[in-house]
Design an enzyme around this catalytic site. Sequence first.
Site, PDB file in Angstrom:
ATOM      1  N   CYS A  14       0.883  -1.166   0.000  1.00 44.43           N
ATOM      2  CA  CYS A  14       0.000   0.000   0.000  1.00 44.43           C
ATOM      3  C   CYS A  14       0.924   1.221   0.000  1.00 44.43           C
ATOM      4  O   CYS A  14       2.109   1.087  -0.267  1.00 44.43           O
ATOM      5  CB  CYS A  14      -1.001  -0.020   1.156  1.00 44.43           C
ATOM      6  N   CYS A  86      -4.647  -0.711  -1.832  1.00 49.85           N
ATOM      7  CA  CYS A  86      -5.087   0.682  -1.909  1.00 49.85           C
ATOM      8  C   CYS A  86      -6.509   0.786  -2.443  1.00 49.85           C
ATOM      9  O   CYS A  86      -6.951  -0.080  -3.191  1.00 49.85           O
ATOM     10  CB  CYS A  86      -4.157   1.475  -2.818  1.00 49.85           C
ATOM     11  N   CYS A  91      -2.101   3.244  -5.835  1.00 43.71           N
ATOM     12  CA  CYS A  91      -1.282   2.131  -5.350  1.00 43.71           C
ATOM     13  C   CYS A  91       0.104   2.180  -5.970  1.00 43.71           C
ATOM     14  O   CYS A  91       0.268   2.678  -7.092  1.00 43.71           O
ATOM     15  CB  CYS A  91      -1.930   0.810  -5.736  1.00 43.71           C
TER      16      CYS A  91
END
Length: 141
Positions: A14, A86, A91
């Site tokens: 993430c 994400c 991301c």
Amino acid sequence: MTDSAHEKSILFLCVANAARSQMAEGLARTLLPDDWRIASAGSEPGTLDPRAVTVMQEIGIDISDQYSKSIDSLDLTSYHWIITLCQEEVCPIVSGQFERKHWPSPDPARHESDDLDGFRETREAIKTMLKTQFREHLEGT
């Protein structure tokens, strides 16, 4: 690294590597067999969120020794699975020969509140995805 060992490796990504990917790492380490290599990292690493530690302790998983890492510090080619978590932010984009999964999860850390409900919801969603995607590998199931 042998092919079978390589197939037993997951990197959770993430942005900040502060909550979602840290919880995913802790859950995967607990649910998958010990011979799996599990890690997490972020494109803009921050600091492990203490609220993530708290909600994981609620289910008996201690992630307090984990820390935020940069994707730049890892050899991405050594992972078979790269799973991005994400949702509302961009991301990390990585290239390479690995299986990609995207589990869009809202970032519970974006709220300044002491309310842990968002962290619990994210934890449970990630746990469900792990159990669904890796059910044939799970310990005791």
